[in-house]
Design a protein around this motif. Structure first.
Motif, PDB file in Angstrom:
ATOM      1  N   ASP A  92     -13.841  -7.761  13.442  1.00 58.70           N
ATOM      2  CA  ASP A  92     -12.866  -7.611  12.354  1.00 58.70           C
ATOM      3  C   ASP A  92     -13.210  -8.538  11.197  1.00 58.70           C
ATOM      4  O   ASP A  92     -13.126  -8.151  10.018  1.00 58.70           O
ATOM      5  CB  ASP A  92     -11.450  -7.909  12.861  1.00 58.70           C
ATOM      6  CG  ASP A  92     -10.890  -6.770  13.702  1.00 58.70           C
ATOM      7  OD1 ASP A  92     -11.337  -5.620  13.500  1.00 58.70           O
ATOM      8  OD2 ASP A  92     -10.020  -7.034  14.553  1.00 58.70           O
ATOM      9  N   GLU A 117     -12.003  -9.478  17.503  1.00 58.76           N
ATOM     10  CA  GLU A 117     -11.635 -10.270  16.335  1.00 58.76           C
ATOM     11  C   GLU A 117     -12.861 -10.646  15.500  1.00 58.76           C
ATOM     12  O   GLU A 117     -12.808 -10.667  14.271  1.00 58.76           O
ATOM     13  CB  GLU A 117     -10.892 -11.530  16.781  1.00 58.76           C
ATOM     14  CG  GLU A 117      -9.540 -11.250  17.412  1.00 58.76           C
ATOM     15  CD  GLU A 117      -8.813 -12.514  17.792  1.00 58.76           C
ATOM     16  OE1 GLU A 117      -9.388 -13.619  17.562  1.00 58.76           O
ATOM     17  OE2 GLU A 117      -7.688 -12.428  18.316  1.00 58.76           O
ATOM     18  N   ASN A 147     -11.322  -3.585  19.819  1.00 62.60           N
ATOM     19  CA  ASN A 147     -10.497  -4.799  19.831  1.00 62.60           C
ATOM     20  C   ASN A 147     -11.418  -6.005  19.882  1.00 62.60           C
ATOM     21  O   ASN A 147     -11.738  -6.505  20.960  1.00 62.60           O
ATOM     22  CB  ASN A 147      -9.548  -4.773  21.030  1.00 62.60           C
ATOM     23  CG  ASN A 147      -8.592  -5.956  21.025  1.00 62.60           C
ATOM     24  OD1 ASN A 147      -8.405  -6.601  20.000  1.00 62.60           O
ATOM     25  ND2 ASN A 147      -8.003  -6.250  22.181  1.00 62.60           N
ATOM     26  N   ARG A 197     -16.330  -7.234   9.471  1.00 62.94           N
ATOM     27  CA  ARG A 197     -16.021  -6.023   8.717  1.00 62.94           C
ATOM     28  C   ARG A 197     -15.299  -6.351   7.411  1.00 62.94           C
ATOM     29  O   ARG A 197     -15.484  -5.676   6.394  1.00 62.94           O
ATOM     30  CB  ARG A 197     -15.160  -5.087   9.575  1.00 62.94           C
ATOM     31  CG  ARG A 197     -14.905  -3.741   8.936  1.00 62.94           C
ATOM     32  CD  ARG A 197     -14.252  -2.787   9.893  1.00 62.94           C
ATOM     33  NE  ARG A 197     -14.058  -1.481   9.296  1.00 62.94           N
ATOM     34  CZ  ARG A 197     -13.563  -0.432   9.931  1.00 62.94           C
ATOM     35  NH1 ARG A 197     -13.216  -0.546  11.201  1.00 62.94           N
ATOM     36  NH2 ARG A 197     -13.424   0.717   9.306  1.00 62.94           N
TER      37      ARG A 197
END
Length: 222
Positions: A71, A68, A66, A74
């Motif tokens: 993310d 951000e 978890n 990625r």
């Protein structure tokens, strides 16, 4: 949580530093070996890896996290599918029984209400630490390893028993373990590239229970 992968191919790229070498490595999940899913990743462990070896790493496709920021990174495609952490030796299931060294550690106070849970967790963490030490000669150089005398006696007994079996087989005109027909479980030196801990790396354990030397002098000592 790390996952297990099988090395399918290793291609060195030329960049080397000490015992490490940059390489492109093709991997497959151990649970999916023989399937169509493979991963091509870069690692600094190129010199240590060969096709057929087993490695542990983070499977970024299935890893739950978890973050951000991760993310966003990625999404740019800059996060590899797999991050290789270390080479491992899954065939060494009996490594605890063959271990010839031990570590010294300080005692610690434990809350009785958490003792059972903590003991299991500490035992598991400690075994992981010892395995890391076994598999990394550089790490061993910074840690004091003490000879486990009972384990050394057991190893000598296994080697003597194996030598006696081989001699008996030779006398009977049958193939010996040297010809590939022996019992590998009785052999301490498995040919899997495992970085064995040598006797020269071990320290003798000091005993504080030994009798102090008698400092009294006799007439002959004067």
């Amino acid at each position: 949580q790390m996952s297990e992968f099988i090395v399918l191919d290793v291609e060195l790229t030329g960049a080397e530093t000490g015992r490490y070498a940059l390489a492109n490595v093709e991997l497959a999940r151990s649970s999916e070996l023989g399937g169509d899913t493979t991963f091509l990743v870069r690692t600094h462990l190129g010199r240590l890896l060969n096709a057929g070896d087993t490695v542990l790493g983070y499977d970024m496709e299935t890893l739950a996290y978890n973050d951000e920021e991760l993310d966003r990174v990625r999404a740019t495609g800059r996060v590899p599918d797999v991050i290789i952490v270390k080479k491992t030796y899954p065939d060494r299931h009996d490594r605890q029984s063959r271990r010839i060294f031990k570590l010294k550690r300080l005692g610690m106070a434990v809350d009785d209400t958490l003792r059972n849970v903590d003991e299991r967790r500490r035992a598991q963490d400690f075994e992981h630490l010892v395995r890391d030490i076994e598999e990394d000669p550089d790490m061993r150089g910074a840690i004091n390893l003490y000879a486990d005398k009972p384990a050394l006696v057991r190893r000598a007994q296994r080697q003597a028993e194996k030598a006696a079996r081989d001699a008996a087989l030779q006398a009977a005109g049958e193939a010996t373990a040297m010809d590939g027909a022996g019992d590998d479980s009785a052999d301490d030196e498995l040919d899997d590239g495992f970085p064995e801990v040598g006797l020269s790396e071990l320290l003798e354990e000091l005993s504080l229970a030994s009798e102090p030397a008698d400092d009294r002098h006799t007439a002959d000592d004067v």
